[in-house]
Design a protein around this motif. Structure first.
Motif, short mmCIF file in Angstrom:
data_model
loop_
_atom_site.label_atom_id
_atom_site.label_comp_id
_atom_site.label_asym_id
_atom_site.label_seq_id
_atom_site.Cartn_x
_atom_site.Cartn_y
_atom_site.Cartn_z
N VAL A 302 -36.67 38.30 50.63
CA VAL A 302 -36.05 38.96 49.44
C VAL A 302 -36.12 38.32 48.09
N PHE A 303 -36.17 36.92 48.20
CA PHE A 303 -35.96 36.08 47.06
C PHE A 303 -37.68 36.18 46.59
N ALA A 304 -38.39 35.86 47.38
CA ALA A 304 -39.97 35.82 46.95
C ALA A 304 -40.29 37.20 46.34
N PHE A 305 -40.21 38.19 47.07
CA PHE A 305 -40.78 39.57 46.56
C PHE A 305 -40.06 40.03 45.43
N THR A 306 -38.64 39.64 45.06
CA THR A 306 -38.00 40.07 44.18
C THR A 306 -38.46 39.23 42.65
N LEU A 307 -38.86 37.91 43.07
CA LEU A 307 -39.30 36.97 41.93
C LEU A 307 -40.69 38.02 41.29
N TRP A 308 -41.41 38.10 42.31
CA TRP A 308 -42.85 38.84 42.10
C TRP A 308 -42.64 40.31 41.31
N ILE A 309 -41.84 41.12 41.75
CA ILE A 309 -41.77 42.29 41.23
C ILE A 309 -40.75 42.37 39.81
N GLY A 310 -39.93 41.14 39.86
CA GLY A 310 -39.07 40.97 38.63
C GLY A 310 -40.06 40.76 37.45
N PHE A 311 -41.08 39.79 37.82
CA PHE A 311 -42.02 39.52 36.69
C PHE A 311 -42.91 40.48 36.15
N ALA A 312 -43.25 41.22 37.33
CA ALA A 312 -44.16 42.42 36.76
C ALA A 312 -43.33 43.41 36.08
N TRP A 313 -42.02 43.60 36.38
CA TRP A 313 -41.30 44.65 35.86
C TRP A 313 -40.85 44.04 34.45
N ALA A 314 -40.70 42.71 34.18
CA ALA A 314 -40.34 42.24 32.97
C ALA A 314 -41.47 42.53 32.04
N VAL A 315 -42.67 41.90 32.53
CA VAL A 315 -44.04 42.36 31.59
C VAL A 315 -44.24 43.65 31.38
N LEU A 316 -43.90 44.71 32.04
CA LEU A 316 -44.08 46.11 32.00
C LEU A 316 -43.20 46.29 30.58
N TYR A 317 -41.88 45.68 30.75
CA TYR A 317 -41.23 46.19 29.42
C TYR A 317 -41.48 45.27 28.38
N VAL A 318 -41.98 44.23 28.33
CA VAL A 318 -42.70 43.40 27.31
C VAL A 318 -43.98 44.34 26.64
N MET A 319 -44.69 45.20 27.62
CA MET A 319 -45.65 45.97 27.15
C MET A 319 -45.02 47.04 26.49
N ILE A 320 -43.98 47.85 26.89
CA ILE A 320 -43.16 48.82 26.07
C ILE A 320 -42.72 48.36 24.86
N GLU A 321 -42.28 47.13 24.60
CA GLU A 321 -41.89 46.54 23.41
C GLU A 321 -43.08 46.40 22.47
N SER A 322 -44.17 45.83 23.05
CA SER A 322 -45.07 45.48 22.02
C SER A 322 -46.30 46.09 21.71
N ILE A 323 -46.54 47.32 22.70
CA ILE A 323 -47.89 48.09 22.34
C ILE A 323 -47.72 48.60 21.22
N GLY A 324 -46.92 49.29 20.84
CA GLY A 324 -46.88 49.91 19.39
C GLY A 324 -47.22 48.97 18.11
N ALA A 325 -46.76 47.66 18.25
CA ALA A 325 -46.89 46.95 17.30
C ALA A 325 -48.20 46.08 17.23
N LEU A 326 -48.71 46.05 18.36
CA LEU A 326 -50.28 45.33 18.69
C LEU A 326 -51.26 46.35 18.07
N PHE A 327 -51.38 47.67 18.60
CA PHE A 327 -52.21 48.56 18.40
C PHE A 327 -52.10 49.02 16.65
N SER A 328 -50.77 48.89 16.39
CA SER A 328 -50.36 49.15 14.77
C SER A 328 -51.01 47.85 14.11
N SER A 329 -51.01 46.88 14.36
CA SER A 329 -51.42 45.78 13.56
C SER A 329 -52.79 45.37 13.97
#
Length: 512
Positions: A302-329
């Motif tokens: 549970v811990f190992a898979f949660t760490l993996w999907i947790g990081f992937a999920w966190a990066v997805l929300y970083v993408m949600i947060e940053s895609i607009g700013a990146l393509f704008s700048s």
């Protein structure tokens, strides 16, 4: 009415099986269908059970009814997934309208995920006690009211509070849908419904910003109409759920049947199994709040898979947060054009869905030889695609490289994220059987906590490291996580064999 009952008693292994059948005059009454009752050694109770093939049992619903319930449930998933990500496309107009900082606006995203992470620990207990349908309806109503609160917010504080409340009620669309699918579909039939659920969750996350970007670009609409649209769709779902959904939790259905039989016969001995020795709501809350955390930190799988999907999920929300700013700048995109970039994530999710259909075929072929680890073939590929997508995105986002190039990186990343998401759900469900909901609740908790934390430092990280090196760092961490699915694929049975909980669950299911 008891005189009208015809009772046949058939002794069976020290107990008596009693079939209670109403008179012909009552056969048209829906509540008067044939039911099976098991009278245990204690004569104080008559246990009400479903007949084999009883159409009132959720697992025996017609295919039309099952698919209707499934599609209505994943519609809620799509709406809330779009609501989560669409919010970030309104940052600029919100900052201008409310006079807030970008960090304050970002809190609306993070606080949504905070409610999304913790509220399921309690809501799952209410579904045990009250049934799934009332929780769906209450959650939809709460979501609609929270969206209204944000749309009318006079200041950023109200927006943040409204987003937190919205996250709490929205969590139902992520947590209960999997349980609903398990209620009505046999294990061998759950592959397609679960794949559609995962696809809907990720596609909604991608489609939301595409629509929100063009809403925010319209000077007559701006950020408030992102929430007005969410409220409208939430209200439409509430009407659908009100008329098209049915209770799918078998224990609740049986309890209602037993109550109806008591009313019709006047015999208070009729009880559903769940009514005997049933723990109270507070006991359920205690278990649902502690067991997921216990499994998360004591079970290596549970811990190992949660760490993996947790990081992937966190990066997805970083993408949600940053895609607009990146393509704008970098490319000078408008808000609407930046929102359209999220279509690349949609393509990636669809590719992941196609990979999962191949995984289902592989699973059926390889299960006899590999066991539960036959679920992980595409996860092995996703472990490589995840960092590859991040590196492509990091090193092609440049004014000297055409904008479709980083979009390819986004699509590769999203394809990997979909496969990881799907693999974690089905593998943990298979490994932990009757405790699967607790294992999945534990991974959902940590996954959403990581997703709420990462966007809080996204702006500062990109400002100091640049988009190229910050995304390269994410790719490097993803490389370090490549061994996780490979270790579980080759050593999963040995790891589970050392787990007391896994052994207990497997021995109990083997006995049954």
């Amino acid at each position: 009415m008891a005189d009208d009952l015809e009772i046949d008693i058939i002794p069976s292994m020290g107990a008596s099986t009693i079939t209670v059948t109403m008179t012909p005059d009552e056969k048209d009454d829906k509540s008067a269908r044939s039911i099976s009752v098991l009278e245990k050694e204690q004569p104080d109770f008559l246990l009400v059970e479903f007949d084999e093939n009883d159409p009132r049992a959720p697992i025996n619903f017609s295919y039309a009814k099952k698919w209707t319930i499934t599609f209505v449930a994943i519609t809620f998933t799509a709406i809330i997934s779009a609501s989560i990500s669409a919010y970030s496309l309104g940052y600029d107009s919100m900052m201008s309208d409310l006079g807030c900082t970008r960090m304050e606006a970002t809190l609306g995203l993070s606080l949504f995920l905070l409610g999304f992470a913790f509220f399921p620990l309690a809501s799952s207990s209410f579904s045990e006690e009250l049934g799934r349908r009332p929780v769906y309806l209450a959650s939809a109503l709460g979501f609609v009211l929270a969206e209204l609160m944000v749309a009318l917010a006079p200041n950023i504080a109200v927006v943040i509070v409204g987003r937190f409340i919205s996250g709490c009620f929205s969590s139902t669309g992520a947590v209960l849908v999997g349980g609903t699918i398990a209620d009505i579909w046999e294990p061998s039939q759950r592959g397609l419904p679960m794949s559609l659920y995962s696809l809907t969750a990720l596609l909604g996350t991608c489609v939301g910003p595409v629509v929100a970007g063009w809403i925010d670009t319209n000077q007559a609409l701006r950020w408030r109409w992102i929430d007005w649209v969410g409220m409208i769709f939430g209200g439409a779902y509430l009407l659908l759920a009100l008329f098209l959904t049915h209770e799918t939790r078998a224990t609740i259905v049986l309890a209602r049947i037993a109550k109806q039989v008591r009313k019709e016969t006047g015999d208070e001995r009729y009880r559903a199994p769940s009514e005997l020795g049933r723990p109270g709501l507070w006991s359920l809350l205690r278990v649902s709040c502690t067991r997921p955390v216990y499994l998360l930190f004591t079970e290596p799988v549970v811990f190992a898979f949660t760490l993996w999907i947790g990081f992937a999920w966190a990066v997805l929300y970083v993408m949600i947060e940053s895609i607009g700013a990146l393509f704008s700048s970098v490319y000078g995109f408008s808000t609407g054009q930046s929102g359209s970039v999220f279509a690349a994530l949609c393509i990636g999710a669809l590719l992941g869905f196609l990979l999962n259909t191949a995984q289902e075929r592989i699973y059926r072929l390889r299960f006899p030889a590999r066991g539960l680890e036959a679920r992980l073939y595409t996860a092995l590929l996703a472990a490589l695609l995840f960092p590859a997508g991040m590196f492509i995105y990091a090193w092609t986002a440049s004014p000297h490289v055409p904008w479709p190039a980083p979009c390819v990186g986004l699509a590769v990343f999203m394809c990997a994220a979909y496969v990881i998401y799907q693999s974690v759900f089905v593998y943990l469900a298979d490994c932990y059987g009757s405790w699967a909901s607790s294992a999945l609740a534990g991974q959902s908790l940590l996954r959403n906590i990581m997703a709420l934390i990462f966007p809080l430092f996204t702006t500062q990280m990109y400002a100091r490291m640049t988009y190229r090196w910050a995304n390269t760092l994410f790719g490097a961490v993803a490389v370090l996580m490549i061994p996780i699915p490979y270790v579980l694929f080759f050593y999963g049975p040995r790891i589970r064999a050392k787990s007391k909980i896994a052994r207990h669950i497997n021995s109990g299911e083997n006995k049954s």
